[in-house]
Design a protein around this motif. Sequence first.
Motif, short mmCIF file in Angstrom:
data_model
loop_
_atom_site.label_atom_id
_atom_site.label_comp_id
_atom_site.label_asym_id
_atom_site.label_seq_id
_atom_site.Cartn_x
_atom_site.Cartn_y
_atom_site.Cartn_z
N UNK A 24 -9.23 6.55 -4.72
CA UNK A 24 -8.51 6.19 -3.50
C UNK A 24 -8.52 7.33 -2.49
N UNK A 25 -8.40 8.57 -2.95
CA UNK A 25 -8.45 9.72 -2.05
C UNK A 25 -9.84 9.82 -1.44
N UNK A 26 -10.86 9.62 -2.26
CA UNK A 26 -12.24 9.65 -1.75
C UNK A 26 -12.43 8.57 -0.69
N UNK A 27 -11.95 7.35 -0.96
CA UNK A 27 -12.05 6.27 0.03
C UNK A 27 -11.30 6.63 1.30
N UNK A 28 -10.11 7.22 1.16
CA UNK A 28 -9.30 7.58 2.33
C UNK A 28 -10.03 8.61 3.19
N UNK A 29 -10.62 9.61 2.56
CA UNK A 29 -11.34 10.64 3.31
C UNK A 29 -12.55 10.04 4.01
N UNK A 30 -13.25 9.13 3.34
CA UNK A 30 -14.40 8.48 3.97
C UNK A 30 -13.96 7.62 5.15
N UNK A 31 -12.82 6.95 5.04
CA UNK A 31 -12.31 6.16 6.16
C UNK A 31 -11.87 7.07 7.31
N UNK A 32 -11.21 8.18 6.98
CA UNK A 32 -10.77 9.11 8.03
C UNK A 32 -11.95 9.69 8.80
N UNK A 44 -1.37 1.04 6.93
CA UNK A 44 -2.59 0.27 7.16
C UNK A 44 -3.76 0.86 6.36
N UNK A 45 -3.80 2.19 6.27
CA UNK A 45 -4.86 2.84 5.49
C UNK A 45 -4.72 2.48 4.02
N UNK A 46 -3.50 2.53 3.49
CA UNK A 46 -3.28 2.16 2.08
C UNK A 46 -3.65 0.69 1.85
N UNK A 47 -3.29 -0.16 2.81
CA UNK A 47 -3.61 -1.58 2.71
C UNK A 47 -5.13 -1.78 2.68
N UNK A 48 -5.84 -1.07 3.56
CA UNK A 48 -7.30 -1.18 3.63
C UNK A 48 -7.94 -0.73 2.32
N UNK A 51 -7.41 -3.32 -0.29
CA UNK A 51 -8.35 -4.45 -0.15
C UNK A 51 -9.73 -4.08 -0.70
N UNK A 52 -10.15 -2.85 -0.44
CA UNK A 52 -11.46 -2.41 -0.91
C UNK A 52 -11.53 -2.33 -2.43
N UNK A 53 -10.39 -2.13 -3.08
CA UNK A 53 -10.34 -1.93 -4.53
C UNK A 53 -9.54 -2.99 -5.27
N UNK A 54 -9.25 -4.11 -4.61
CA UNK A 54 -8.47 -5.19 -5.20
C UNK A 54 -7.16 -4.67 -5.81
N UNK A 55 -6.40 -3.96 -5.01
CA UNK A 55 -5.12 -3.41 -5.46
C UNK A 55 -4.12 -3.55 -4.31
N UNK A 56 -2.86 -3.25 -4.57
CA UNK A 56 -1.84 -3.35 -3.52
C UNK A 56 -1.68 -2.02 -2.82
N UNK A 57 -1.15 -2.07 -1.61
CA UNK A 57 -0.96 -0.84 -0.85
C UNK A 57 0.04 0.09 -1.52
N UNK A 58 1.05 -0.44 -2.16
CA UNK A 58 2.04 0.43 -2.82
C UNK A 58 1.42 1.12 -4.04
N UNK A 59 0.56 0.44 -4.75
CA UNK A 59 -0.12 1.08 -5.89
C UNK A 59 -1.09 2.16 -5.42
N UNK A 60 -1.75 1.91 -4.29
CA UNK A 60 -2.66 2.91 -3.73
C UNK A 60 -1.88 4.16 -3.36
N UNK A 61 -0.77 3.98 -2.67
CA UNK A 61 0.06 5.12 -2.25
C UNK A 61 0.53 5.91 -3.46
N UNK A 62 1.01 5.21 -4.47
CA UNK A 62 1.51 5.87 -5.68
C UNK A 62 0.40 6.59 -6.43
N UNK A 63 -0.77 5.98 -6.51
CA UNK A 63 -1.90 6.60 -7.21
C UNK A 63 -2.36 7.87 -6.50
#
Length: 151
Positions: A24-32, A44-48, A51-63
């Motif tokens: 998720x951090x790698x995806x975030x850096x690539x999006x940034x 919105x970034x967590x949500x995106x 979506x890219x990883x079939x997960x929820x935004x709250x799980x992305x933030x926590x991970x």
Amino acid sequence: MKRENVEHVLISMGMPVKLKGFKYITDAIMLLATPEWQNPKWTALYYKIGLMNQDTDSRVERAIRNAFMTTRNRVVDYDMVEHYIGFTNCENSNSLIYLYKNIEKEYPEETPEEPIETMQSFNSVTAEMIRDIVRQTLKEMFSETANYSEV
């Protein structure tokens, strides 16, 4: 910015690759690294990323939070961790921006190797899907109206 460079930096800091937050951090850096995400709304970034990883935004933030916390707690190379994410102001947003800026300085002017779906193309896909649904619904409504008039 290349994905391999981001992954190399995370591994060099001692971040375990098996953590979901690593991807998720790698995806975030690539999006940034894309113009659309230069000043992101973090939800919105967590949500995106979700979506890219079939997960929820709250799980992305926590991970992501867990991956940063694990890296800071199991310091493999103190100087690397201090340089890339620091030990103060440990919020996800600050850590991600700090990491992005430092990687960008070390690996300048490299374009993304693999295309990242932008929010604009995501919106156009979504809009096209909605148009198709509306068309189908209208066809069904008109066919039902025609069936009622025949009775």
